[in-house]
Design a protein around this motif. Structure first.
Motif, PDB file in Angstrom:
ATOM      1  N   SER A   1       9.722  39.648-144.217  1.00  0.00           N
ATOM      2  CA  SER A   1       8.858  40.756-144.641  1.00  0.00           C
ATOM      3  C   SER A   1       9.112  41.972-143.767  1.00  0.00           C
ATOM      4  O   SER A   1       9.752  41.904-142.713  1.00  0.00           O
ATOM      5  CB  SER A   1       7.392  40.328-144.530  1.00  0.00           C
ATOM      6  OG  SER A   1       7.064  40.030-143.174  1.00  0.00           O
ATOM      7  N   GLU A   2       8.579  43.101-144.228  1.00  0.00           N
ATOM      8  CA  GLU A   2       8.722  44.340-143.465  1.00  0.00           C
ATOM      9  C   GLU A   2       8.004  44.235-142.128  1.00  0.00           C
ATOM     10  O   GLU A   2       8.444  44.801-141.125  1.00  0.00           O
ATOM     11  CB  GLU A   2       8.158  45.506-144.296  1.00  0.00           C
ATOM     12  CG  GLU A   2       8.976  45.841-145.531  1.00  0.00           C
ATOM     13  CD  GLU A   2      10.376  46.298-145.174  1.00  0.00           C
ATOM     14  OE1 GLU A   2      10.534  46.967-144.126  1.00  0.00           O
ATOM     15  OE2 GLU A   2      11.309  45.981-145.927  1.00  0.00           O
ATOM     16  N   THR A   3       6.907  43.487-142.107  1.00  0.00           N
ATOM     17  CA  THR A   3       6.167  43.315-140.857  1.00  0.00           C
ATOM     18  C   THR A   3       7.010  42.588-139.816  1.00  0.00           C
ATOM     19  O   THR A   3       7.045  42.945-138.631  1.00  0.00           O
ATOM     20  CB  THR A   3       4.873  42.525-141.099  1.00  0.00           C
ATOM     21  OG1 THR A   3       4.105  43.182-142.109  1.00  0.00           O
ATOM     22  CG2 THR A   3       4.052  42.427-139.825  1.00  0.00           C
ATOM     23  N   THR A   4       7.741  41.570-140.288  1.00  0.00           N
ATOM     24  CA  THR A   4       8.608  40.811-139.385  1.00  0.00           C
ATOM     25  C   THR A   4       9.741  41.685-138.870  1.00  0.00           C
ATOM     26  O   THR A   4      10.125  41.610-137.694  1.00  0.00           O
ATOM     27  CB  THR A   4       9.180  39.577-140.104  1.00  0.00           C
ATOM     28  OG1 THR A   4       8.111  38.795-140.628  1.00  0.00           O
ATOM     29  CG2 THR A   4      10.010  38.736-139.163  1.00  0.00           C
ATOM     30  N   LYS A   5      10.329  42.496-139.736  1.00  0.00           N
ATOM     31  CA  LYS A   5      11.430  43.365-139.328  1.00  0.00           C
ATOM     32  C   LYS A   5      11.002  44.363-138.261  1.00  0.00           C
ATOM     33  O   LYS A   5      11.770  44.733-137.385  1.00  0.00           O
ATOM     34  CB  LYS A   5      11.984  44.117-140.547  1.00  0.00           C
ATOM     35  CG  LYS A   5      12.695  43.222-141.545  1.00  0.00           C
ATOM     36  CD  LYS A   5      13.216  44.053-142.712  1.00  0.00           C
ATOM     37  CE  LYS A   5      13.928  43.153-143.717  1.00  0.00           C
ATOM     38  NZ  LYS A   5      14.432  43.937-144.878  1.00  0.00           N
ATOM     39  N   LYS A   6       9.765  44.824-138.343  1.00  0.00           N
ATOM     40  CA  LYS A   6       9.299  45.836-137.401  1.00  0.00           C
ATOM     41  C   LYS A   6       8.666  45.247-136.146  1.00  0.00           C
ATOM     42  O   LYS A   6       8.287  45.989-135.235  1.00  0.00           O
ATOM     43  CB  LYS A   6       8.258  46.737-138.088  1.00  0.00           C
ATOM     44  CG  LYS A   6       8.834  47.576-139.214  1.00  0.00           C
ATOM     45  CD  LYS A   6       7.751  48.467-139.806  1.00  0.00           C
ATOM     46  CE  LYS A   6       8.315  49.344-140.909  1.00  0.00           C
ATOM     47  NZ  LYS A   6       7.273  50.222-141.491  1.00  0.00           N
ATOM     48  N   PHE A   7       8.555  43.934-136.082  1.00  0.00           N
ATOM     49  CA  PHE A   7       7.838  43.325-134.960  1.00  0.00           C
ATOM     50  C   PHE A   7       8.501  43.641-133.614  1.00  0.00           C
ATOM     51  O   PHE A   7       7.839  44.088-132.674  1.00  0.00           O
ATOM     52  CB  PHE A   7       7.761  41.804-135.137  1.00  0.00           C
ATOM     53  CG  PHE A   7       7.216  41.100-133.925  1.00  0.00           C
ATOM     54  CD1 PHE A   7       5.850  41.135-133.637  1.00  0.00           C
ATOM     55  CD2 PHE A   7       8.054  40.431-133.042  1.00  0.00           C
ATOM     56  CE1 PHE A   7       5.345  40.513-132.516  1.00  0.00           C
ATOM     57  CE2 PHE A   7       7.555  39.803-131.915  1.00  0.00           C
ATOM     58  CZ  PHE A   7       6.201  39.835-131.650  1.00  0.00           C
ATOM     59  N   VAL A   8       9.825  43.428-133.535  1.00  0.00           N
ATOM     60  CA  VAL A   8      10.514  43.619-132.253  1.00  0.00           C
ATOM     61  C   VAL A   8      10.461  45.072-131.784  1.00  0.00           C
ATOM     62  O   VAL A   8      10.058  45.355-130.653  1.00  0.00           O
ATOM     63  CB  VAL A   8      11.968  43.106-132.334  1.00  0.00           C
ATOM     64  CG1 VAL A   8      12.729  43.464-131.056  1.00  0.00           C
ATOM     65  CG2 VAL A   8      11.987  41.598-132.544  1.00  0.00           C
ATOM     66  N   PRO A   9      10.857  46.049-132.616  1.00  0.00           N
ATOM     67  CA  PRO A   9      10.782  47.441-132.125  1.00  0.00           C
ATOM     68  C   PRO A   9       9.363  47.875-131.786  1.00  0.00           C
ATOM     69  O   PRO A   9       9.142  48.577-130.797  1.00  0.00           O
ATOM     70  CB  PRO A   9      11.371  48.255-133.277  1.00  0.00           C
ATOM     71  CG  PRO A   9      11.325  47.364-134.462  1.00  0.00           C
ATOM     72  CD  PRO A   9      11.471  45.993-133.957  1.00  0.00           C
ATOM     73  N   ASP A  10       8.385  47.452-132.611  1.00  0.00           N
ATOM     74  CA  ASP A  10       7.000  47.832-132.325  1.00  0.00           C
ATOM     75  C   ASP A  10       6.517  47.201-131.019  1.00  0.00           C
ATOM     76  O   ASP A  10       5.820  47.841-130.227  1.00  0.00           O
ATOM     77  CB  ASP A  10       6.084  47.402-133.482  1.00  0.00           C
ATOM     78  CG  ASP A  10       6.321  48.218-134.743  1.00  0.00           C
ATOM     79  OD1 ASP A  10       6.984  49.272-134.630  1.00  0.00           O
ATOM     80  OD2 ASP A  10       5.870  47.784-135.826  1.00  0.00           O
ATOM     81  N   PHE A  11       6.903  45.954-130.795  1.00  0.00           N
ATOM     82  CA  PHE A  11       6.471  45.269-129.570  1.00  0.00           C
ATOM     83  C   PHE A  11       7.101  45.911-128.336  1.00  0.00           C
ATOM     84  O   PHE A  11       6.416  46.140-127.325  1.00  0.00           O
ATOM     85  CB  PHE A  11       6.871  43.786-129.653  1.00  0.00           C
ATOM     86  CG  PHE A  11       6.576  43.021-128.403  1.00  0.00           C
ATOM     87  CD1 PHE A  11       5.286  42.594-128.106  1.00  0.00           C
ATOM     88  CD2 PHE A  11       7.588  42.732-127.492  1.00  0.00           C
ATOM     89  CE1 PHE A  11       5.012  41.889-126.942  1.00  0.00           C
ATOM     90  CE2 PHE A  11       7.327  42.030-126.327  1.00  0.00           C
ATOM     91  CZ  PHE A  11       6.030  41.602-126.044  1.00  0.00           C
ATOM     92  N   VAL A  12       8.397  46.248-128.412  1.00  0.00           N
ATOM     93  CA  VAL A  12       9.089  46.824-127.252  1.00  0.00           C
ATOM     94  C   VAL A  12       8.577  48.221-126.964  1.00  0.00           C
ATOM     95  O   VAL A  12       8.270  48.565-125.818  1.00  0.00           O
ATOM     96  CB  VAL A  12      10.610  46.836-127.494  1.00  0.00           C
ATOM     97  CG1 VAL A  12      11.318  47.584-126.368  1.00  0.00           C
ATOM     98  CG2 VAL A  12      11.137  45.413-127.592  1.00  0.00           C
TER      99      VAL A  12
END
Length: 227
Positions: A27-38
């Motif tokens: 999902s889009e949420t999964t794709k954005k998890f790493v950049p958002d977390f960092v």
């Protein structure tokens, strides 16, 4: 999402087994998890966190374990590897670590030591001939052996027989049946001992090494030194 794994070879991705595998939906949420977390983590210390992520982390292979150790951890690790300090020769003399008390100068106390040595030297002898065994004696341990001084420049040492209870670089310390401790210098002395009805001779001048050093030393053939 950040690429933390290298791509598979083409012969693997094009294989029939790989084509049968279903790719898990992302999902889009999964794709954005790493950049958002960092970026969210960096916002507290870095102003332009998104720019830092794009330049240093995006599409880079990252090592997620074995983090760099701090200077304090490195010092502790270096300190733990230090060798344990051993006593110096002067400290050994001052503490008299190798001196045997007078009340222990009794022949019967060291008979078990002689029995252990006989087992050890008999195993060392094995099935070899006396000539081959003579070479093994160069590196053998003589603590517990019954030695006899057959020749010496000092006439009072000749004929002394006892159990060797301590060997140093230059002397054998023998305890006699009269419960007397004799310190016999190796230099200018010849010792003998009996084993399997064979009399073996030790030339003290050629044994002037510590027992531990002698075990690791490579000896060369030398002519017998006469007294």
């Amino acid at each position: 999402m950040s690429n933390i794994y290298s791509q598979l070879p083409k012969y693997v991705t094009n294989s029939s087994e790989a084509k049968k595998e279903r790719q898990p939906p992302m999902s889009e949420t999964t794709k954005k998890f790493v950049p958002d977390f960092v970026t969210g983590t960096l916002e507290e210390t870095v102003k332009d966190s998104a720019k830092v992520y794009a330049s240093k982390l995006k599409d880079k292979v990252l090592l997620l374990d074995n983090p760099l150790k701090t200077s304090n951890e490195k010092k502790k690790r270096k300190h733990s590897k230090k060798k344990v300090r051993s006593m110096s020769a002067k400290e050994k003399r001052e503490t008299k670590i190798y001196e045997i008390p007078n009340e222990c100068h009794r022949y019967e106390l060291f008979i078990p030591l002689n029995e252990l040595w006989l087992q050890y030297i008999d195993e060392l002898y094995g099935t070899s001939s006396p000539a081959v065994f003579a070479q093994k004696l160069l590196k053998a341990d003589f603590h517990g052996a019954i030695l006899t001084v057959s020749r010496s420049r000092c006439a009072s040492y000749i004929g002394v027989t006892g159990i060797n209870i301590h060997e140093t670089e230059n002397v054998f310390k023998l305890i006699t049946k009269d419960n007397v401790l004799k310190v016999i210098p190796k230099g200018h002395s010849v010792f003998t001992f009996l084993l399997r009805d064979h009399m073996f001779t030790l030339y003290g001048d050629q044994f002037r090494f510590r027992s531990a050093a002698r075990a690791a030393k490579k000896f060369k053939n030398k002519p017998t030194i006469d007294l």
